[in-house]
Motif scaffolding. Structure first.
Motif, PDB file in Angstrom:
ATOM      1  N   PRO A  78       0.802  -1.234   0.000  1.00  0.00           N
ATOM      2  CA  PRO A  78       0.000   0.000   0.000  1.00  0.00           C
ATOM      3  C   PRO A  78       0.834   1.283   0.000  1.00  0.00           C
ATOM      4  O   PRO A  78       0.573   2.181  -0.803  1.00  0.00           O
ATOM      5  CB  PRO A  78      -0.853  -0.137   1.265  1.00  0.00           C
ATOM      6  CG  PRO A  78      -0.943  -1.589   1.492  1.00  0.00           C
ATOM      7  CD  PRO A  78       0.396  -2.144   1.083  1.00  0.00           C
ATOM      8  N   PRO A  79       1.880   1.418   0.878  1.00  0.00           N
ATOM      9  CA  PRO A  79       2.644   2.665   0.822  1.00  0.00           C
ATOM     10  C   PRO A  79       3.441   2.830  -0.462  1.00  0.00           C
ATOM     11  O   PRO A  79       3.607   3.950  -0.942  1.00  0.00           O
ATOM     12  CB  PRO A  79       3.575   2.570   2.039  1.00  0.00           C
ATOM     13  CG  PRO A  79       3.657   1.144   2.357  1.00  0.00           C
ATOM     14  CD  PRO A  79       2.324   0.573   1.998  1.00  0.00           C
ATOM     15  N   LEU A  80       3.939   1.706  -1.038  1.00  0.00           N
ATOM     16  CA  LEU A  80       4.686   1.813  -2.284  1.00  0.00           C
ATOM     17  C   LEU A  80       3.773   2.302  -3.405  1.00  0.00           C
ATOM     18  O   LEU A  80       4.138   3.200  -4.173  1.00  0.00           O
ATOM     19  CB  LEU A  80       5.312   0.462  -2.653  1.00  0.00           C
ATOM     20  CG  LEU A  80       6.205   0.460  -3.904  1.00  0.00           C
ATOM     21  CD1 LEU A  80       7.389   1.394  -3.715  1.00  0.00           C
ATOM     22  CD2 LEU A  80       6.678  -0.959  -4.208  1.00  0.00           C
ATOM     23  N   LEU A  81       2.583   1.707  -3.461  1.00  0.00           N
ATOM     24  CA  LEU A  81       1.607   2.159  -4.447  1.00  0.00           C
ATOM     25  C   LEU A  81       1.170   3.588  -4.163  1.00  0.00           C
ATOM     26  O   LEU A  81       1.108   4.427  -5.068  1.00  0.00           O
ATOM     27  CB  LEU A  81       0.396   1.223  -4.441  1.00  0.00           C
ATOM     28  CG  LEU A  81      -0.775   1.606  -5.361  1.00  0.00           C
ATOM     29  CD1 LEU A  81      -0.327   1.653  -6.817  1.00  0.00           C
ATOM     30  CD2 LEU A  81      -1.935   0.628  -5.182  1.00  0.00           C
ATOM     31  N   MET A  82       0.890   3.863  -2.884  1.00  0.00           N
ATOM     32  CA  MET A  82       0.424   5.189  -2.509  1.00  0.00           C
ATOM     33  C   MET A  82       1.485   6.249  -2.775  1.00  0.00           C
ATOM     34  O   MET A  82       1.196   7.305  -3.335  1.00  0.00           O
ATOM     35  CB  MET A  82       0.037   5.212  -1.030  1.00  0.00           C
ATOM     36  CG  MET A  82      -0.501   6.560  -0.556  1.00  0.00           C
ATOM     37  SD  MET A  82      -0.916   6.571   1.207  1.00  0.00           S
ATOM     38  CE  MET A  82       0.717   6.550   1.947  1.00  0.00           C
ATOM     39  N   LYS A  83       2.728   5.969  -2.366  1.00  0.00           N
ATOM     40  CA  LYS A  83       3.791   6.955  -2.543  1.00  0.00           C
ATOM     41  C   LYS A  83       4.130   7.174  -4.013  1.00  0.00           C
ATOM     42  O   LYS A  83       4.437   8.293  -4.430  1.00  0.00           O
ATOM     43  CB  LYS A  83       5.049   6.513  -1.789  1.00  0.00           C
ATOM     44  CG  LYS A  83       4.896   6.491  -0.284  1.00  0.00           C
ATOM     45  CD  LYS A  83       4.662   7.865   0.282  1.00  0.00           C
ATOM     46  CE  LYS A  83       4.600   7.844   1.803  1.00  0.00           C
ATOM     47  NZ  LYS A  83       4.318   9.193   2.370  1.00  0.00           N
ATOM     48  N   PHE A 132      -5.730   4.923   1.021  1.00  0.00           N
ATOM     49  CA  PHE A 132      -4.478   4.168   0.987  1.00  0.00           C
ATOM     50  C   PHE A 132      -3.780   4.218   2.346  1.00  0.00           C
ATOM     51  O   PHE A 132      -3.257   3.211   2.829  1.00  0.00           O
ATOM     52  CB  PHE A 132      -3.541   4.731  -0.087  1.00  0.00           C
ATOM     53  CG  PHE A 132      -3.967   4.426  -1.493  1.00  0.00           C
ATOM     54  CD1 PHE A 132      -3.581   3.258  -2.118  1.00  0.00           C
ATOM     55  CD2 PHE A 132      -4.751   5.320  -2.200  1.00  0.00           C
ATOM     56  CE1 PHE A 132      -3.971   2.972  -3.412  1.00  0.00           C
ATOM     57  CE2 PHE A 132      -5.151   5.055  -3.501  1.00  0.00           C
ATOM     58  CZ  PHE A 132      -4.759   3.876  -4.110  1.00  0.00           C
ATOM     59  N   GLU A 133      -3.744   5.404   2.932  1.00  0.00           N
ATOM     60  CA  GLU A 133      -3.082   5.551   4.230  1.00  0.00           C
ATOM     61  C   GLU A 133      -3.824   4.769   5.311  1.00  0.00           C
ATOM     62  O   GLU A 133      -3.208   4.200   6.212  1.00  0.00           O
ATOM     63  CB  GLU A 133      -3.001   7.033   4.606  1.00  0.00           C
ATOM     64  CG  GLU A 133      -2.157   7.317   5.819  1.00  0.00           C
ATOM     65  CD  GLU A 133      -1.817   8.785   5.987  1.00  0.00           C
ATOM     66  OE1 GLU A 133      -1.222   9.140   7.020  1.00  0.00           O
ATOM     67  OE2 GLU A 133      -2.148   9.576   5.071  1.00  0.00           O
ATOM     68  N   ARG A 134      -5.146   4.731   5.203  1.00  0.00           N
ATOM     69  CA  ARG A 134      -5.959   3.964   6.154  1.00  0.00           C
ATOM     70  C   ARG A 134      -5.586   2.485   6.105  1.00  0.00           C
ATOM     71  O   ARG A 134      -5.352   1.852   7.147  1.00  0.00           O
ATOM     72  CB  ARG A 134      -7.438   4.165   5.800  1.00  0.00           C
ATOM     73  CG  ARG A 134      -8.411   3.280   6.563  1.00  0.00           C
ATOM     74  CD  ARG A 134      -8.538   3.692   8.000  1.00  0.00           C
ATOM     75  NE  ARG A 134      -9.812   3.259   8.564  1.00  0.00           N
ATOM     76  CZ  ARG A 134      -9.963   2.747   9.765  1.00  0.00           C
ATOM     77  NH1 ARG A 134      -8.910   2.592  10.553  1.00  0.00           N
ATOM     78  NH2 ARG A 134     -11.154   2.407  10.220  1.00  0.00           N
ATOM     79  N   ALA A 230      -2.206   8.248  12.776  1.00  0.00           N
ATOM     80  CA  ALA A 230      -1.808   6.848  12.953  1.00  0.00           C
ATOM     81  C   ALA A 230      -2.678   6.150  13.987  1.00  0.00           C
ATOM     82  O   ALA A 230      -3.107   5.009  13.791  1.00  0.00           O
ATOM     83  CB  ALA A 230      -0.337   6.773  13.355  1.00  0.00           C
ATOM     84  N   ASN A 231      -2.958   6.822  15.090  1.00  0.00           N
ATOM     85  CA  ASN A 231      -3.769   6.221  16.142  1.00  0.00           C
ATOM     86  C   ASN A 231      -5.236   6.115  15.752  1.00  0.00           C
ATOM     87  O   ASN A 231      -5.912   5.158  16.121  1.00  0.00           O
ATOM     88  CB  ASN A 231      -3.623   7.023  17.441  1.00  0.00           C
ATOM     89  CG  ASN A 231      -2.345   6.693  18.199  1.00  0.00           C
ATOM     90  OD1 ASN A 231      -2.312   5.809  19.032  1.00  0.00           O
ATOM     91  ND2 ASN A 231      -1.279   7.405  17.861  1.00  0.00           N
ATOM     92  N   MET A 232      -5.746   7.087  15.013  1.00  0.00           N
ATOM     93  CA  MET A 232      -7.138   7.037  14.573  1.00  0.00           C
ATOM     94  C   MET A 232      -7.356   5.950  13.522  1.00  0.00           C
ATOM     95  O   MET A 232      -8.379   5.269  13.518  1.00  0.00           O
ATOM     96  CB  MET A 232      -7.566   8.396  14.006  1.00  0.00           C
ATOM     97  CG  MET A 232      -7.724   9.488  15.039  1.00  0.00           C
ATOM     98  SD  MET A 232      -8.253  11.075  14.300  1.00  0.00           S
ATOM     99  CE  MET A 232      -9.940  10.663  13.808  1.00  0.00           C
ATOM    100  N   GLN A 233      -6.385   5.771  12.643  1.00  0.00           N
ATOM    101  CA  GLN A 233      -6.568   4.867  11.517  1.00  0.00           C
ATOM    102  C   GLN A 233      -6.131   3.431  11.794  1.00  0.00           C
ATOM    103  O   GLN A 233      -6.521   2.518  11.061  1.00  0.00           O
ATOM    104  CB  GLN A 233      -5.807   5.390  10.298  1.00  0.00           C
ATOM    105  CG  GLN A 233      -6.393   6.650   9.693  1.00  0.00           C
ATOM    106  CD  GLN A 233      -5.821   6.934   8.319  1.00  0.00           C
ATOM    107  OE1 GLN A 233      -4.696   6.571   8.003  1.00  0.00           O
ATOM    108  NE2 GLN A 233      -6.613   7.586   7.495  1.00  0.00           N
TER     109      GLN A 233
END
Length: 290
Positions: A78-83, A132-134, A230-233
């Motif tokens: 996800p972060p690779l795709l998102m970034k 994506f971040e979620r 970070a804490n919310m998600q």
């Protein structure tokens, strides 16, 4: 009043530059972020564990080492795709908006236009990338390993919830963080690089240092927002609490101490320096070579 193609310090009419010139900005942005994401992901995961578990660097590293190398890059997709998409959109859309502003004219000073274009990109970025971040934050929270072991299970679970509590949880702090961060980055990126060049540094070193300094100026004041996000998600299901309540709970969990809220801040600076130094240097070199 519209500007002529000869105005704007060499910025050309979008009709003259054509789609191929704009496409290069998107491609260069994506390439630069792929490289920086692969290098900095282990640091990012360590920071995330500190933010969620409120632990020290040593304990976070010990936890990751215990889980093994295979799990170290769990959640990289996800972060690779998102970034990659993020870098493509960030630099490409900012350049597109900037060229349009330069061509059509603006009541604002020309030096303020990169920041204005960055603000616009920050809003689009938050709308597009919050899901994506979620997913990324859920994957990196080890407490979700049993209940949500696969990406498919996570997507199914989030799809069953409302947008506000599912894919778009923590949207407002993400919007504030991205809009402000992009505004600062694009307003300072080129002036800083030029200042370093005037001191005799090479173009690539100047771009790298520009990204490093920019990351410091952005990441430190924005760090509490990143901890809140970070804490919310990271959690799935349960009662959907408002932004104010989530902040109060976080502040209480950190014992009402700013030092506790900034736990992991040193690694955030390191990660940001690596990420934005590499990203800025690669992007500027690719852009100058076209």
């Amino acid at each position: 009043m519209a500007r002529s193609p000869a105005d704007s310090d060499g910025n050309q009419d979008p009709a003259v530059t054509g789609p191929s010139a704009w496409f290069r900005s998107y491609m260069h942005g994506g390439t630069s972020t792929v490289i920086s994401t692969l290098v900095s992901f282990p640091v990012y995961k360590t920071v995330f564990r500190q933010q969620v578990d409120n632990t020290t660097v040593r304990k976070a590293l010990r936890q990751l080492c215990k889980e093994g190398p295979l799990k170290l890059y769990r959640g990289i997709a996800p972060p690779l795709l998102m970034k990659t998409l993020n870098g493509t959109l960030l630099f490409g859309l900012q350049d597109t908006i900037l060229q349009q502003l330069l061509w059509t004219g603006s009541v604002l000073p020309r030096n303020a236009l990169p920041a204005l274009a960055g603000l616009g990109v920050g809003v689009v970025e938050a709308l597009f990338f919050t899901p994506f971040e979620r997913v990324q934050n859920i994957l990196q929270n080890s407490s979700n390993d049993r209940s949500l072991p696969t990406l498919r299970r996570i997507l199914v679970q989030l799809s069953s919830e409302t947008l506000a509590s599912g894919f778009y949880r923590a949207f407002l702090p993400i919007l504030a963080r991205n809009a402000l961060g992009n505004t600062i980055y694009f307003s300072l990126k080129d002036p800083m690089s030029s200042a370093f060049k005037e001191r005799g540094l090479s173009p690539i070193a100047s771009s790298f240092l520009s990204g490093v300094v920019n990351s410091m100026l952005i990441s430190l004041p924005m760090y509490p927002l990143s901890v809140l996000v970070a804490n919310m998600q990271a959690q799935v299901g349960g009662e959907s609490l408002g932004l104010r309540v989530c902040w109060q709970q976080l502040w209480k969990a950190r014992q009402f101490r700013l030092a506790q809220l900034y736990r992991g801040g040193s690694l955030v600076i390191l990660r940001s320096c690596i990420t934005w130094g590499i990203t800025t240097a690669v992007y500027d070199q690719l852009k100058s070579s076209r």
